[in-house]
Design a protein around this motif. Structure first.
Motif, PDB file in Angstrom:
ATOM      1  N   GLY A   1       1.525   1.407  -4.019  1.00 40.55           N
ATOM      2  CA  GLY A   1       0.390   1.450  -4.939  1.00 40.55           C
ATOM      3  C   GLY A   1       0.629   0.543  -6.135  1.00 40.55           C
TER       4      GLY A   1
ATOM      5  N   ARG B   1      -8.167  -3.076   1.798  1.00 42.39           N
ATOM      6  CA  ARG B   1      -6.944  -2.569   2.440  1.00 42.39           C
ATOM      7  C   ARG B   1      -6.840  -3.241   3.801  1.00 42.39           C
ATOM      8  NH1 ARG B   1      -5.337   1.663  -0.757  1.00 42.39           N
ATOM      9  NH2 ARG B   1      -6.996   2.482  -2.110  1.00 42.39           N
TER      10      ARG B   1
ATOM     11  N   PHE C   1      -4.467  -4.229  -0.918  1.00 37.25           N
ATOM     12  CA  PHE C   1      -3.392  -3.307  -0.531  1.00 37.25           C
ATOM     13  C   PHE C   1      -2.956  -3.670   0.882  1.00 37.25           C
ATOM     14  CE2 PHE C   1      -5.382  -1.220  -4.026  1.00 37.25           C
ATOM     15  CZ  PHE C   1      -4.397  -0.457  -4.634  1.00 37.25           C
TER      16      PHE C   1
ATOM     17  N   ALA D   1      -1.157  -1.954   5.606  1.00 35.32           N
ATOM     18  CA  ALA D   1      -1.852  -0.730   6.009  1.00 35.32           C
ATOM     19  C   ALA D   1      -1.322  -0.208   7.333  1.00 35.32           C
ATOM     20  CB  ALA D   1      -3.352  -0.995   6.103  1.00 35.32           C
TER      21      ALA D   1
ATOM     22  N   SER E   1       0.813  -1.224   0.000  1.00 34.10           N
ATOM     23  CA  SER E   1       0.000   0.000   0.000  1.00 34.10           C
ATOM     24  C   SER E   1       0.842   1.267   0.000  1.00 34.10           C
ATOM     25  CB  SER E   1      -0.941  -0.003   1.207  1.00 34.10           C
ATOM     26  OG  SER E   1      -0.205  -0.075   2.407  1.00 34.10           O
TER      27      SER E   1
ATOM     28  N   ASP F   1      -3.090   3.614   5.943  1.00 38.64           N
ATOM     29  CA  ASP F   1      -4.371   3.519   5.252  1.00 38.64           C
ATOM     30  C   ASP F   1      -5.447   2.972   6.182  1.00 38.64           C
ATOM     31  OD1 ASP F   1      -3.148   4.431   3.012  1.00 38.64           O
ATOM     32  OD2 ASP F   1      -3.153   2.511   1.935  1.00 38.64           O
TER      33      ASP F   1
ATOM     34  N   SER G   1       1.482   2.069   6.139  1.00 39.90           N
ATOM     35  CA  SER G   1       1.117   3.210   5.295  1.00 39.90           C
ATOM     36  C   SER G   1       0.139   4.147   5.976  1.00 39.90           C
ATOM     37  CB  SER G   1       0.496   2.712   3.984  1.00 39.90           C
ATOM     38  OG  SER G   1      -0.752   2.082   4.230  1.00 39.90           O
TER      39      SER G   1
END
Length: 450
Positions: free
Chosen positions: A311, A355, A333, A336, A308, A341, A339
């Motif tokens: 991308g 995610r 993704f 997380a 993630s 997210d 990242s």
């Protein structure tokens, strides 16, 4: 003791291979009391009662001791006389008992031959016979319960209802063929089209239930793909709830496909962790990547893992472009937790997206729920009977013939033929019109002794 047997007497070990506390030798044929006398040194077993006895060889020495059960036909599993010798579960002892049975005129049974005889002697229909193997092979509690429903006749009962309705409708149609000048009016007065539509509605309901049952039996095949070091092995471990795959920070750690079966809400899920897809000069890794593409071809769903933080980079776009068009895919993704997210489900560019963090397991449940949705599983196995691919095929053909019958109902000869084809397709499920070669294939997949 001398006696004659018909060539149809069969025997086999009915318990699993290996050592165990109890081992069972099963015998089926006609007129088996002389065999019972010979192997128990003259004892006459009482039907459906356990007789404690030694099991004797031809020279009068004891092979083993245990219980002898005698089930006279037709009140037995196969419809023939059945004897079960329940002794100690050692491979050598069971082999000696089998040899004694063969010496007394039996032959070794083929895979599934006991259940095949039950089918041929009208003790089970074909759908029930198949459910015996499905119950043994059940990969989850839901599958086992559904297999038992089929064994008890739930699936067959639904098919019999449809066939009975078809027969009634066919009788109406066939009656008009003797009076062609009145056929259309007669069919209209008998509400033939209305009957047909109601029949089709019932068939669609059975089809829906059968599809759910097929999912419980077959499960789904999920392949994890992506570049190296994006967390495929970590996600596999998170889905499985165990450390199945080796996880390191070294790209290319997984060089071959790793397979694991888990159960999500009663549905078996076959997960395949694959080698990371990339250009490499490593011979071993190249073989793993080749096997990855083979696994992709056989999969029901592909989980494309992406870091993630990066991308969908150009290399990932290349992988996407190489996936088969018919293969559903989920963009996952991962990482997380690194990242920042927000975990959960969404949709981007027409594809479902999840995610999550394979390391912390956040968002993994959302992925599991999505997988069940993608294969059309309702999550309710109550009332579901187990079904096979051949059942679904037969139902689909029956539905197609009913649809054609509705279209051509005013052409009575065609209408009658489509109804006949519908009945034949449904009757394949229970074995009424099943070809002998198909029976051979079905029963050959059973285990020996069943």
């Amino acid at each position: 003791m001398n006696f004659a047997y018909t060539p149809s007497t069969i025997c086999a070990v009915a318990t699993a291979p290996g050592r165990g506390g109890v081992g069972v030798v099963r015998i089926s044929g006609r007129g088996l009391l002389p065999l019972a006398h010979a192997i128990s040194n003259g004892k006459t077993p009482k039907p459906r009662y356990a007789t404690y006895t030694d099991f004797y060889d031809a020279d009068g020495s004891a092979i083993d001791n245990g219980l002898l059960l005698y089930f006279p036909g037709p009140n037995s599993f196969t419809g023939e006389d059945v004897i079960e010798l329940q002794g100690h579960g050692g491979p050598v002892v069971l082999k000696m008992l089998l040899q004694r049975c063969v010496a007394l005129g039996a032959r070794l049974a083929e895979p599934g031959e006991f259940t095949k005889r039950a089918f041929l002697n009208d003790k089970l229909d074909l759908a029930q016979a198949e459910s015996v193997a499905d119950l043994i092979d059940a990969a989850s509690e839901s599958a086992a319960k559904s297999a038992l429903k089929s064994l008890k006749g739930a699936f067959s009962g639904e098919i019999h209802k449809l066939v009975d309705e078809l027969i009634t409708l066919r009788m109406l149609v066939e009656a008009t063929l003797d009076f062609p000048e009145e056929d259309i009016d007669f069919l209209q007065k008998a509400d033939a089209v209305g009957r047909l539509h109601r029949l089709r509605d019932q068939l669609v309901k059975v089809q829906t239930t059968a599809k759910q049952g097929a999912l419980l039996r077959e499960g789904m095949h999920v392949v994890l793909i992506g570049q190296p070091n994006v967390g495929k092995s970590s996600l596999m471990n998170a889905l499985a709830g165990d450390d199945i795959a080796i996880v390191t920070d070294i790209a290319g750690t997984t060089r071959d496909t790793v397979r694991e079966e888990i159960v999500i809400d009663g549905v078996p899920v076959h997960i395949i962790d694959t080698a990371g897809l990339r250009d490499t000069d490593d011979v071993v890794e190249k073989i793993g990547i080749e096997r990855t593409w083979q696994a992709i071809e056989r999969a029901d769903v592909a989980l494309l893992l992406v870091d993630s933080r990066d991308g969908i980079v150009p290399e990932v776009q290349t992988i996407l472009g190489q996936l088969p068009e018919r293969l559903p895919r989920v963009h996952v993704f991962n990482k997380a937790d690194l990242s920042g997210d927000k975990v959960g489900r969404s949709e981007e560019d027409g594809h479902p997206v999840v995610r999550l963090s394979a390391r912390t397991h956040d968002g993994v449940d959302a992925l599991k729920a999505l997988l069940l949705e993608m294969i059309g599983y309702s999550g309710d196995s109550e009332g579901v009977f187990l079904a096979r691919e051949r059942h679904l095929d037969a139902i689909a053909r029956a539905e197609a013939h009913l649809t054609q019958a509705a279209h051509d109902w005013q052409q009575v000869e065609i209408f009658a033929e489509e109804l006949r084809m519908t009945q034949n397709a449904l009757s394949e499920i229970t074995g009424r019109f099943t070809p002998d070669d198909l029976l051979g294939v079905i029963f050959s997949r059973f285990c020996i002794g069943k």
